[in-house]
Motif scaffolding. Structure first.
Motif, PDB file in Angstrom:
ATOM      1  N   HIS A 213       0.855  -1.183   0.000  1.00  0.00           N
ATOM      2  CA  HIS A 213       0.000   0.000   0.000  1.00  0.00           C
ATOM      3  C   HIS A 213       0.895   1.239   0.000  1.00  0.00           C
ATOM      4  N   SER A 214       0.325   2.395  -0.299  1.00  0.00           N
ATOM      5  CA  SER A 214       1.101   3.631  -0.224  1.00  0.00           C
ATOM      6  C   SER A 214       0.208   4.772   0.251  1.00  0.00           C
ATOM      7  N   VAL A 215       0.691   5.466   1.282  1.00  0.00           N
ATOM      8  CA  VAL A 215      -0.066   6.621   1.784  1.00  0.00           C
ATOM      9  C   VAL A 215       0.015   7.769   0.774  1.00  0.00           C
ATOM     10  N   ALA A 216       1.034   7.706  -0.100  1.00  0.00           N
ATOM     11  CA  ALA A 216       1.162   8.743  -1.134  1.00  0.00           C
ATOM     12  C   ALA A 216       0.204   8.486  -2.293  1.00  0.00           C
ATOM     13  N   GLY A 217      -0.489   7.333  -2.282  1.00  0.00           N
ATOM     14  CA  GLY A 217      -1.352   6.953  -3.398  1.00  0.00           C
ATOM     15  C   GLY A 217      -2.677   7.712  -3.392  1.00  0.00           C
ATOM     16  N   ALA A 328      -3.150   2.524   6.780  1.00  0.00           N
ATOM     17  CA  ALA A 328      -4.037   3.189   5.823  1.00  0.00           C
ATOM     18  C   ALA A 328      -4.958   2.232   5.086  1.00  0.00           C
ATOM     19  N   GLY A 329      -4.629   0.944   5.023  1.00  0.00           N
ATOM     20  CA  GLY A 329      -5.433  -0.006   4.250  1.00  0.00           C
ATOM     21  C   GLY A 329      -5.015  -0.029   2.794  1.00  0.00           C
ATOM     22  N   PHE A 330      -5.892  -0.497   1.910  1.00  0.00           N
ATOM     23  CA  PHE A 330      -5.581  -0.715   0.485  1.00  0.00           C
ATOM     24  C   PHE A 330      -4.448  -1.736   0.334  1.00  0.00           C
ATOM     25  N   GLY A 331      -4.321  -2.649   1.287  1.00  0.00           N
ATOM     26  CA  GLY A 331      -3.185  -3.570   1.352  1.00  0.00           C
ATOM     27  C   GLY A 331      -2.499  -3.380   2.687  1.00  0.00           C
ATOM     28  N   GLY A 332      -1.330  -4.005   2.851  1.00  0.00           N
ATOM     29  CA  GLY A 332      -0.599  -3.861   4.112  1.00  0.00           C
ATOM     30  C   GLY A 332      -0.881  -5.008   5.059  1.00  0.00           C
ATOM     31  N   SER A 333      -1.108  -4.683   6.349  1.00  0.00           N
ATOM     32  CA  SER A 333      -1.122  -5.724   7.379  1.00  0.00           C
ATOM     33  C   SER A 333      -2.449  -5.781   8.130  1.00  0.00           C
ATOM     34  N   VAL A 334      -2.630  -6.934   8.807  1.00  0.00           N
ATOM     35  CA  VAL A 334      -3.747  -7.146   9.739  1.00  0.00           C
ATOM     36  C   VAL A 334      -3.136  -7.380  11.120  1.00  0.00           C
TER      37      VAL A 334
END
Ligand code: GLA
Length: 380
Positions: A213-217, A328-334
């Motif tokens: 994911h990217s917070v810059a996205g 942020a979500g859109f991927g990443g971790s749980v």
């Protein structure tokens, strides 16, 4: 959090291999963070309950032999040329610039980094790279900042210099979290209160799903803009401005209505979660975490099928008290809140659900930079 002699040796070797022999480096390490409850509310003036975790980014910094800042990450080398990007070495360059903008004399530097904290996995790796670089640079120069100034410098690097539209959650968490405890961050007032980790036989399991994911996205930028537009349309200054028991206003635009419901309800959940943690009520905290996931999935719309699958697999494990996406979500971790005796089973279930390219592990609340950075960061 301090670097170990082994990592100092590795980083020193990395600097010499990348850039040739040079002066003695200064070292620093910064932790990642896990939000417990309070996601996507920091930029809406909400409440966030979060911890720093015992996974970290480590950096070594020395004065450069040439006139450019240079960075070595593994076998890759980056020189400071052209506009900065919100990725990898860009965070290091931005940290150096943030101190220069504050008027500190920072010469051109050579930097090597390594990490046990996975990158772009929703665990605040970018804030950790920036935080570790800032502290190493302060040590190199024999300078210091207060904890509040360090947070400002780290935020300026990511938000102002790199243009990432993030809030201040990550910087507060990696600087101000106490050893073995959480903080409740009031993002409207900018204040923080410590919440001791009063849970005996409970741990946090994390699954890095491998979905990046990217917070810059664009997704994060849109959600932030929508949440702000929703507060504005409802005539609210921030997510705390709806009384604790009052109905959450409905807006004409259904998307904005959902965003408003998320930021207000998530803020209420964060307050309740802090109370549950203070009282040692693990079951209540776990329930609030799973409710947070539902809101992030349905109202904020930042979950993904893979994150949903990992959450469902986690909560199906006997002894798992709750689970949610983190960051942020859109991927990443749980992350999952789990009885210690069930941690192994939960880690296995998470990894099976996330599939190839994932990893899962247990993390522990850890101290932030205000407690570990010695003379480089003063606590006032
Ligand atoms: C990222 C941002 C934070 C925060 C979270 C979501 O980590 O950097 O400011 O908005 O997402 O809670």
């Amino acid at each position: 959090m301090s670097t170990s002699p082994l990592f100092e040796m590795l980083l020193r070797g990395a600097l010499d291999r990348a850039f040739g022999a040079g002066d003695d480096p200064a070292f620093a390490a910064a932790p990642g963070r896990c939000t417990l409850v309070g996601e996507h509310v920091d930029y809406a003036g909400g409440l966030v309950l979060c911890v720093a975790i015992d996974l970290e980014v480590m950096v070594a910094v020395r004065v450069a032999s040439g006139s450019l800042d240079r960075v070595a990450v593994g076998d890759r080398r980056f020189a400071r040329e052209g506009p900065l990007r919100a990725a990898g070495a860009g965070y290091v360059f931005a940290a150096a610039d943030a101190l220069r903008h504050r008027g500190l004399e920072i010469p051109p530097v050579e930097v090597a980094t390594t990490a046990s904290l996975p990158a772009a996995a929703g665990l605040a790796s970018s804030a950790a790279v920036i935080g570790a670089t800032l502290v190493a640079l302060l040590r190199l120069q024999g300078a210091s900042l207060t904890a509040a100034e360090l947070i400002d410098a780290a935020y300026a690097a990511e938000h102002d210099i790199l243009g990432v539209p993030s809030g201040r959650l990550d910087e507060h968490a990696i600087v101000e979290s106490p050893e073995g405890g959480a903080i409740l961050l009031d993002c409207a007032a900018g204040t923080v209160s410590d919440v001791p980790w009063a849970l005996d036989d409970v741990v946090l399991c994390v699954c890095d799903t491998g979905e990046r994911h990217s917070v810059a996205g664009v997704g994060y930028r849109d959600r932030r803009a929508e949440a702000e537009a929703a507060l504005h349309a409802a005539g609210l200054g921030n997510a705390q401005h709806v009384g604790a028991a009052a109905a959450i206003p409905e807006l004409a635009d259904p998307t904005l209505s959902r965003r408003l419901r998320h930021v207000v309800s998530e803020t209420r959940r964060a307050a309740a979660a802090a109370e549950a943690l203070r009282c040692g009520d693990a079951a209540a905290l776990g329930t609030l975490m799973t409710e947070s996931q539902r809101s992030l999935r349905d109202d904020m719309e930042v979950s993904t099928p893979r994150l949903d699958a990992v959450v469902e697999a986690s909560v199906a494990v006997p002894g798992c008290l709750g689970a949610r996406l983190v960051g942020a979500g859109f991927g990443g971790s749980v992350i999952a809140l789990v009885r210690s005796s069930a941690a192994g089973a939960c880690v296995d279930a998470m990894q099976v659900a996330a599939g190839e390219g994932s990893s899962a592990f247990v993390v522990h609340p850890s101290a932030g930079l205000a407690f570990t950075a010695g003379d480089a960061v003063t606590r006032v």
